[in-house]
Design a protein around this motif. Sequence first.
Motif, PDB file in Angstrom:
ATOM      1  N   VAL A 230       0.828  -1.207   0.000  1.00 18.33           N
ATOM      2  CA  VAL A 230       0.000   0.000   0.000  1.00 18.33           C
ATOM      3  C   VAL A 230       0.863   1.258   0.000  1.00 18.33           C
ATOM      4  O   VAL A 230       0.413   2.348  -0.406  1.00 18.33           O
ATOM      5  CB  VAL A 230      -0.948  -0.008   1.218  1.00 18.33           C
ATOM      6  CG1 VAL A 230      -0.189   0.193   2.522  1.00 18.33           C
ATOM      7  CG2 VAL A 230      -2.021   1.074   1.072  1.00 18.33           C
ATOM      8  N   LEU A 231       2.123   1.146   0.451  1.00 23.05           N
ATOM      9  CA  LEU A 231       3.006   2.311   0.545  1.00 23.05           C
ATOM     10  C   LEU A 231       3.672   2.664  -0.781  1.00 23.05           C
ATOM     11  O   LEU A 231       4.304   3.720  -0.889  1.00 23.05           O
ATOM     12  CB  LEU A 231       4.087   2.061   1.604  1.00 23.05           C
ATOM     13  CG  LEU A 231       3.577   1.881   3.033  1.00 23.05           C
ATOM     14  CD1 LEU A 231       4.736   1.542   3.969  1.00 23.05           C
ATOM     15  CD2 LEU A 231       2.864   3.130   3.513  1.00 23.05           C
ATOM     16  N   VAL A 232       3.545   1.806  -1.782  1.00 20.29           N
ATOM     17  CA  VAL A 232       4.211   2.070  -3.060  1.00 20.29           C
ATOM     18  C   VAL A 232       3.633   3.315  -3.732  1.00 20.29           C
ATOM     19  O   VAL A 232       4.374   4.161  -4.240  1.00 20.29           O
ATOM     20  CB  VAL A 232       4.103   0.845  -3.982  1.00 20.29           C
ATOM     21  CG1 VAL A 232       4.580   1.190  -5.398  1.00 20.29           C
ATOM     22  CG2 VAL A 232       4.918  -0.316  -3.424  1.00 20.29           C
ATOM     23  N   ALA A 233       2.314   3.441  -3.737  1.00 22.16           N
ATOM     24  CA  ALA A 233       1.672   4.579  -4.423  1.00 22.16           C
ATOM     25  C   ALA A 233       2.081   5.924  -3.825  1.00 22.16           C
ATOM     26  O   ALA A 233       2.510   6.825  -4.567  1.00 22.16           O
ATOM     27  CB  ALA A 233       0.156   4.414  -4.417  1.00 22.16           C
ATOM     28  N   PRO A 234       1.981   6.146  -2.498  1.00 24.60           N
ATOM     29  CA  PRO A 234       2.413   7.446  -1.965  1.00 24.60           C
ATOM     30  C   PRO A 234       3.903   7.697  -2.167  1.00 24.60           C
ATOM     31  O   PRO A 234       4.318   8.844  -2.336  1.00 24.60           O
ATOM     32  CB  PRO A 234       2.061   7.378  -0.478  1.00 24.60           C
ATOM     33  CG  PRO A 234       1.877   5.932  -0.181  1.00 24.60           C
ATOM     34  CD  PRO A 234       1.372   5.313  -1.443  1.00 24.60           C
ATOM     35  N   ALA A 235       4.719   6.637  -2.167  1.00 25.03           N
ATOM     36  CA  ALA A 235       6.148   6.821  -2.417  1.00 25.03           C
ATOM     37  C   ALA A 235       6.392   7.337  -3.830  1.00 25.03           C
ATOM     38  O   ALA A 235       7.226   8.224  -4.038  1.00 25.03           O
ATOM     39  CB  ALA A 235       6.888   5.500  -2.207  1.00 25.03           C
ATOM     40  N   LEU A 236       5.656   6.817  -4.799  1.00 18.53           N
ATOM     41  CA  LEU A 236       5.812   7.280  -6.181  1.00 18.53           C
ATOM     42  C   LEU A 236       5.360   8.731  -6.329  1.00 18.53           C
ATOM     43  O   LEU A 236       6.002   9.515  -7.049  1.00 18.53           O
ATOM     44  CB  LEU A 236       5.010   6.377  -7.121  1.00 18.53           C
ATOM     45  CG  LEU A 236       5.547   4.948  -7.289  1.00 18.53           C
ATOM     46  CD1 LEU A 236       4.582   4.122  -8.134  1.00 18.53           C
ATOM     47  CD2 LEU A 236       6.935   4.965  -7.923  1.00 18.53           C
ATOM     48  N   VAL A 237       4.270   9.093  -5.649  1.00 20.09           N
ATOM     49  CA  VAL A 237       3.812  10.490  -5.702  1.00 20.09           C
ATOM     50  C   VAL A 237       4.880  11.415  -5.124  1.00 20.09           C
ATOM     51  O   VAL A 237       5.198  12.463  -5.709  1.00 20.09           O
ATOM     52  CB  VAL A 237       2.484  10.648  -4.930  1.00 20.09           C
ATOM     53  CG1 VAL A 237       2.108  12.125  -4.819  1.00 20.09           C
ATOM     54  CG2 VAL A 237       1.373   9.871  -5.626  1.00 20.09           C
ATOM     55  N   LEU A 238       5.440  11.043  -3.993  1.00 17.24           N
ATOM     56  CA  LEU A 238       6.482  11.864  -3.371  1.00 17.24           C
ATOM     57  C   LEU A 238       7.705  11.959  -4.269  1.00 17.24           C
ATOM     58  O   LEU A 238       8.320  13.029  -4.381  1.00 17.24           O
ATOM     59  CB  LEU A 238       6.868  11.264  -2.016  1.00 17.24           C
ATOM     60  CG  LEU A 238       7.893  12.035  -1.185  1.00 17.24           C
ATOM     61  CD1 LEU A 238       7.402  13.453  -0.887  1.00 17.24           C
ATOM     62  CD2 LEU A 238       8.188  11.300   0.123  1.00 17.24           C
ATOM     63  N   LEU A 239       8.052  10.873  -4.944  1.00 15.08           N
ATOM     64  CA  LEU A 239       9.201  10.881  -5.848  1.00 15.08           C
ATOM     65  C   LEU A 239       8.958  11.816  -7.030  1.00 15.08           C
ATOM     66  O   LEU A 239       9.865  12.551  -7.444  1.00 15.08           O
ATOM     67  CB  LEU A 239       9.472   9.464  -6.341  1.00 15.08           C
ATOM     68  CG  LEU A 239      10.797   9.228  -7.070  1.00 15.08           C
ATOM     69  CD1 LEU A 239      11.980   9.577  -6.175  1.00 15.08           C
ATOM     70  CD2 LEU A 239      10.889   7.787  -7.553  1.00 15.08           C
ATOM     71  N   VAL A 240       7.741  11.813  -7.554  1.00 14.62           N
ATOM     72  CA  VAL A 240       7.405  12.707  -8.661  1.00 14.62           C
ATOM     73  C   VAL A 240       7.545  14.168  -8.249  1.00 14.62           C
ATOM     74  O   VAL A 240       8.056  15.005  -9.007  1.00 14.62           O
ATOM     75  CB  VAL A 240       5.969  12.415  -9.168  1.00 14.62           C
ATOM     76  CG1 VAL A 240       5.489  13.529 -10.102  1.00 14.62           C
ATOM     77  CG2 VAL A 240       5.925  11.076  -9.874  1.00 14.62           C
ATOM     78  N   VAL A 241       7.106  14.483  -7.026  1.00 14.60           N
ATOM     79  CA  VAL A 241       7.188  15.857  -6.525  1.00 14.60           C
ATOM     80  C   VAL A 241       8.631  16.256  -6.226  1.00 14.60           C
ATOM     81  O   VAL A 241       9.034  17.399  -6.480  1.00 14.60           O
ATOM     82  CB  VAL A 241       6.312  16.009  -5.266  1.00 14.60           C
ATOM     83  CG1 VAL A 241       6.568  17.343  -4.586  1.00 14.60           C
ATOM     84  CG2 VAL A 241       4.841  15.884  -5.630  1.00 14.60           C
ATOM     85  N   ALA A 242       9.420  15.323  -5.712  1.00 12.00           N
ATOM     86  CA  ALA A 242      10.773  15.661  -5.245  1.00 12.00           C
ATOM     87  C   ALA A 242      11.829  15.598  -6.324  1.00 12.00           C
ATOM     88  O   ALA A 242      12.877  16.244  -6.205  1.00 12.00           O
ATOM     89  CB  ALA A 242      11.158  14.708  -4.103  1.00 12.00           C
ATOM     90  N   ALA A 243      11.584  14.846  -7.391  1.00 12.56           N
ATOM     91  CA  ALA A 243      12.626  14.629  -8.391  1.00 12.56           C
ATOM     92  C   ALA A 243      12.970  15.855  -9.255  1.00 12.56           C
ATOM     93  O   ALA A 243      14.149  16.048  -9.586  1.00 12.56           O
ATOM     94  CB  ALA A 243      12.241  13.458  -9.287  1.00 12.56           C
ATOM     95  N   PRO A 244      12.001  16.708  -9.669  1.00  8.54           N
ATOM     96  CA  PRO A 244      12.344  17.792 -10.599  1.00  8.54           C
ATOM     97  C   PRO A 244      13.474  18.717 -10.158  1.00  8.54           C
ATOM     98  O   PRO A 244      14.341  19.056 -10.974  1.00  8.54           O
ATOM     99  CB  PRO A 244      11.016  18.550 -10.749  1.00  8.54           C
ATOM    100  CG  PRO A 244       9.980  17.506 -10.540  1.00  8.54           C
ATOM    101  CD  PRO A 244      10.543  16.616  -9.473  1.00  8.54           C
TER     102      PRO A 244
END
Length: 253
Positions: A230-244
């Motif tokens: 269940v933690l995979v989805a929020p981790a991907l969202v955070l990665l999208v926000v933090a990566a740029p």
Amino acid sequence: MQPQPSAPRLTALSARLVTVAGATRTPRRNRYLADLLAFIAGMLNSVGFVAVSVYTSHMTGLTASVADHLVLGSMRLVGTGVEAITCFVLGAMTCAMLFNWGRRRHHEARFANVLVLEALLILAFGGLADQLTWRHRDLVFVAVLCFTMGLQNDIITKISAAQIRTTHVTGMITDIGIELGKAAYRSRTVGLPPVRADLGKLGMLAGLVGLFFVGGVAGAVGYLALGFTVLVAPALVLLVVAAPPLVADLRTR
């Protein structure tokens, strides 16, 4: 055929992604990021409790628990509490080192570096934790979750100049009470300025507490249905926000 988004709209979305976790901060950007982190903190805290009966963001409760179990002679629980507090401190230390490394080099990703690390830890944990069969695996879960919470609490503290916390709600609920007290106060002394509540702050705090709660519900329900994935989805969202911002720094160099 669905209409394609216009180029200006895509450009605005790209700029927002870059700036939400970027080095230049505004109250609005802080609010966007705090909302996301409060939701993620609620999920992680709830998953930790359902999985191993430990609130991994609640250092006050863990410190009290260590004292209680020490007196009661429950040394294994004392060890778990000490591990949790130690890993939370190590997470905060790691955040401080990463942040200051980026700040001294004027990196756009001085905040995002920490968020990327958090996202990768949550992603790896969500994908792999269910595969761990060691009989003391709860110690690994506590270590990873508390380290992550230490990272997150420290970085939002730095981003907001210590005005916002996202991994625990005691301070936020206290501030909500303060603002409600101001709103309820009726000034009767002539010649003194009236007591006024900061309604903007009150709304922000209520929103953060609400998102922490919603994240907790989502984490508990999701863990019971899916396990740690269940933690995979929020981790991907955070990665999208933090990566740029990190990508921006790489392009600059």
